[in-house]
Design an enzyme around this catalytic site. Structure first.
Site, PDB file in Angstrom:
ATOM      1  N   SER A 164       0.863  -1.181   0.000  1.00  0.00           N
ATOM      2  CA  SER A 164       0.000   0.000   0.000  1.00  0.00           C
ATOM      3  C   SER A 164       0.896   1.225   0.000  1.00  0.00           C
ATOM      4  O   SER A 164       2.053   1.169   0.451  1.00  0.00           O
ATOM      5  CB  SER A 164      -0.901   0.016   1.242  1.00  0.00           C
ATOM      6  OG  SER A 164      -1.537   1.279   1.385  1.00  0.00           O
ATOM      7  N   TYR A 217      -2.502  -1.704  10.144  1.00  0.00           N
ATOM      8  CA  TYR A 217      -2.429  -1.761   8.686  1.00  0.00           C
ATOM      9  C   TYR A 217      -1.123  -1.169   8.154  1.00  0.00           C
ATOM     10  O   TYR A 217      -0.399  -1.811   7.391  1.00  0.00           O
ATOM     11  CB  TYR A 217      -3.625  -1.033   8.070  1.00  0.00           C
ATOM     12  CG  TYR A 217      -3.686  -1.160   6.565  1.00  0.00           C
ATOM     13  CD1 TYR A 217      -4.160  -2.322   5.979  1.00  0.00           C
ATOM     14  CD2 TYR A 217      -3.263  -0.131   5.733  1.00  0.00           C
ATOM     15  CE1 TYR A 217      -4.214  -2.462   4.601  1.00  0.00           C
ATOM     16  CE2 TYR A 217      -3.313  -0.251   4.365  1.00  0.00           C
ATOM     17  CZ  TYR A 217      -3.789  -1.415   3.790  1.00  0.00           C
ATOM     18  OH  TYR A 217      -3.819  -1.541   2.421  1.00  0.00           O
TER      19      TYR A 217
END
Length: 317
Positions: A163, A175
């Site tokens: 990401s 995350y």
């Protein structure tokens, strides 16, 4: 003085573009993809199937596997895989080896991932971080290590979906931590397997509309996190903090999230089919124009902007 510089830059750009557009001959090579129940994984599996690849798609649920199989050709085969469960990973690796035989595995796409709780770090527990890291970081590591022998046999490719938040931690929770970890694993793996002819690429999407970024799921997880906080902590932040935080989160997601998942799948396809795959891909306008440039700015400036955007605790110093 500037003319030679401009001509040199133009020549370099033209040569790079020509090199970047070179493709391998059409192939029916084997590609294994994790997390194909929905989102990027499902879309990529169907696109590669249409291009003639022999896709080995892993899904977490039987319903996801059945739905994908109905939408694909007979070349595509599915299996169940829980990347957090070592025996499940080993069973999938044995299945892949039986499918590819002496040909080997040309492509591995580590796509499976979860968001976990996106919220203030002081609200979270060690277990909250562990759950996300187990899926997003340890999962791809385990799958990759299990499949390295068949990847080396085919001089294949590993594509890890991280990401843009693996470059800049814009929010609290596991995350960003998990994606930073997968970026580091990809860098070391790329150098270590290069002598065996295996290529490693990283795809760092910006914000896209997938089940991982589903606003209802993110809100539900954060509300559950708030509900378990001690009353003293809730009082420290104030009753209005949660509502304001969710409003900012949803506003940002609605403004930035891109519904066009093909921007990511095209990068994944390039990493698998280009003669010279890139080390990194950053699909999404926000990745290119917002998050990546911000990752090179002074940390104090980025901190100031993000702190200004988010609500303040009621008892902030």
């Amino acid at each position: 003085m500037w003319l030679p510089v401009l001509l040199g830059a133009f020549l370099w750009a033209a040569l790079w573009l020509r090199r970047d557009r070179q493709r391998l001959p059409p192939s029916d090579a084997f590609v294994f993809i994790t997390g194909c129940d929905s989102g990027f994984g499902r879309l990529l599996a169907l696109r590669l199937d249409q291009r003639g690849f022999r896709v080995l798609a892993s899904c977490l649920t039987p319903s996801g596997a059945e739905d994908l199989q109905r939408a694909a050709s007979s070349r595509l085969h599915t299996t169940l895989l829980d990347v957090t469960d070592p025996p499940s990973v080993q069973r999938a690796a044995t299945w892949v080896e039986a499918c590819v035989g002496d040909t080997g595995l040309f492509g591995l796409v580590n796509n499976a991932g979860v968001a976990g709780i996106i919220g203030p770090t002081p609200w979270l527990t060690r277990e909250d971080f562990r759950r996300v890291l187990t899926v997003n970081t340890l999962g791809p590591i385990g799958v990759t290590l299990a499949l390295l022998p068949v990847l080396q046999r085919a001089r294949g490719r590993v594509v890890n979906i991280t990401s843009v938040l693996g470059r800049l931690a814009a929010n609290g929770g596991g995350y960003c931590v998990s994606k930073f970890g997968l970026e580091a694993f990809s860098d070391s793996l790329r150098r270590d397997v290069a002598p065996f002819g295996v290529r490693v690429s990283v795809v760092e999407p910006g914000f896209f509309r997938t089940p991982v970024t589903n606003p209802e799921s993110l809100e539900s997880a954060l509300r559950a996190c708030w509900a378990r906080l001690p009353p003293a902590t809730q009082a420290h932040y104030g009753d209005a903090f949660l509502t304001q935080y969710l409003e900012v989160q949803q506003r940002v997601m609605s403004l930035i999230c891109d519904p066009d998942l093909t921007k990511v799948s095209r990068c994944l396809e390039h990493a698998l089919t280009a003669r010279h795959p890139r080390t990194r891909y950053s699909p999404g306008w926000d990745a290119k124009l917002l998050w990546l440039p911000a990752s090179y700015l002074p940390a104090s400036l980025v901190d100031a902007v993000l702190t200004w955007v988010l609500p303040k605790p009621a008892q902030a110093v």
